[in-house]
Design a protein around this motif. Sequence first.
Motif, PDB file in Angstrom:
ATOM      1  N   VAL A 108       0.753  -1.133  -0.131  1.00 47.91           N
ATOM      2  CA  VAL A 108       0.002   0.143  -0.037  1.00 47.91           C
ATOM      3  C   VAL A 108       0.851   1.318  -0.004  1.00 47.91           C
ATOM      4  O   VAL A 108       0.669   2.053  -0.684  1.00 47.91           O
ATOM      5  N   ARG A 134      -5.734  -9.335  -0.503  1.00 48.08           N
ATOM      6  CA  ARG A 134      -6.271  -7.999  -0.390  1.00 48.08           C
ATOM      7  C   ARG A 134      -6.250  -7.118  -1.617  1.00 48.08           C
ATOM      8  O   ARG A 134      -5.651  -7.458  -2.405  1.00 48.08           O
ATOM      9  N   VAL A 167      -6.632  -2.869  -3.111  1.00 49.27           N
ATOM     10  CA  VAL A 167      -6.471  -1.350  -2.655  1.00 49.27           C
ATOM     11  C   VAL A 167      -6.937  -0.717  -3.916  1.00 49.27           C
ATOM     12  O   VAL A 167      -6.390  -0.953  -5.190  1.00 49.27           O
ATOM     13  N   THR A 190      -3.505  -7.613   9.812  1.00 50.60           N
ATOM     14  CA  THR A 190      -3.951  -6.555   8.705  1.00 50.60           C
ATOM     15  C   THR A 190      -5.608  -6.507   8.603  1.00 50.60           C
ATOM     16  O   THR A 190      -6.266  -7.424   8.932  1.00 50.60           O
ATOM     17  N   PHE A 249      -8.630  -0.955   0.985  1.00 49.95           N
ATOM     18  CA  PHE A 249      -7.579   0.193   1.314  1.00 49.95           C
ATOM     19  C   PHE A 249      -7.403   1.083   0.051  1.00 49.95           C
ATOM     20  O   PHE A 249      -7.932   0.639  -0.971  1.00 49.95           O
ATOM     21  N   GLU A 300      -4.466   6.859   1.520  1.00 53.48           N
ATOM     22  CA  GLU A 300      -4.270   6.952   2.863  1.00 53.48           C
ATOM     23  C   GLU A 300      -2.857   7.147   3.292  1.00 53.48           C
ATOM     24  O   GLU A 300      -2.524   7.547   4.492  1.00 53.48           O
ATOM     25  N   LEU A 357       0.529   3.250   6.308  1.00 52.65           N
ATOM     26  CA  LEU A 357      -0.227   2.424   7.319  1.00 52.65           C
ATOM     27  C   LEU A 357       0.283   2.341   8.730  1.00 52.65           C
ATOM     28  O   LEU A 357      -0.409   1.924   9.554  1.00 52.65           O
TER      29      LEU A 357
END
Length: 390
Positions: A181, A254, A256, A377, A382, A386, A389
Amino acid sequence: MKKAGVDVSDKVLSIEDVAEVDFRHAKLRTAMAERGLDALLAYAPAWRRENVRYLTDTTIGAAAAFVLVTADDIRAFSTRLADVTPLRQSGWVSRADVIALPDAAALADALRGSGARRIGVGHLELLPLGFERAIRGAVTGAELISATKLFDAVRMVKSPWELRRMQDAAHVCDAAWKAFVDVLEPGLAEYEIVATVESEIKRLGAEDNFMLIASGKDEVLGMTPPSRRRVEVGDMVRTELTPQTGGYWLQICRSVTVGPPSDAQQRSFELFHEAAEAGVAAVRPGVTAHEVATAENDVFRKHGYGEYCSDKWTRVRGHGLGLHLDEFPIIEGNHTVIPEGATFIIHPNTYTPIAGYHVFGDQVVVTADGARRLVETERRLFSSDEGSLS
């Protein structure tokens, strides 16, 4: 078996290691007795080394390696001379020797001396004809029986010793996702993103990493190795991270978004999150793998996306991980009863027309109270906006 504090192979095992070695040997010998086998032979081709690793706790580099388990001994064999010293020094086997075709002499001598006639072979299906001939030549009238499922069943339940190793791998997963990320920004190529993540994983001590990625919008149908495609604002970037640490693989799935998520991307995440939660809620000792998959698939059916549960769009709703990265049990169409101590990832990864292919899932261990997640996590969609993290 070597006892703690007694140095007979250049390594003194801890009390915990000795207990783990004895525990594994006892499980395998019980399985041998139940199936009427005189010996077990774990075969490891270059791409399936999990059974040999289970019996040696040693990284093998050979094109072929074996471990022979008899009633009173455990010996290792490798076609690579450089493997012999670490195998001998591991303290997990009584002896290690180099072998070569056509006769695989040390292995043939050990089989001949064991008197075994019914020999269970892990990954017999992958055994080259040359080695099969050497084994049959050593033991006249030998009956070779596939023990692949035997090894799968024995390895399915993880000991506390193994779970500690897997928890270490889970920490690497969490750090790798953070790196994923943090690096993400418009204009980066998929391979550049993966290179950054690989660097962090190796910095943390991981031995290997299997990683797939996909970027784009609702046209994405699945994940692949990293390409030269450069991510754009509005993309959703999906990944499956699978680092190996201490021999054990652990996975996280995941997605993002590059920039704020669209309404469709957020709705897609909510669907997959609900499906994953349903799978987690279904987990308990005694449930079948198929029942876990059904719980996930029922969420898609409830929302009108049942057709995307078929093999046209997806493969499985999860799978085991441990010393192999895609192992027993498969969470889809598999009626294996899942016992306490089993570990697998629950991931309802598939395509839907909402926002294209989506991935979401965590590895869990089965406890008496249900599923316990191994990664920390957050379970959310996500966004690259942002920033860090941390």
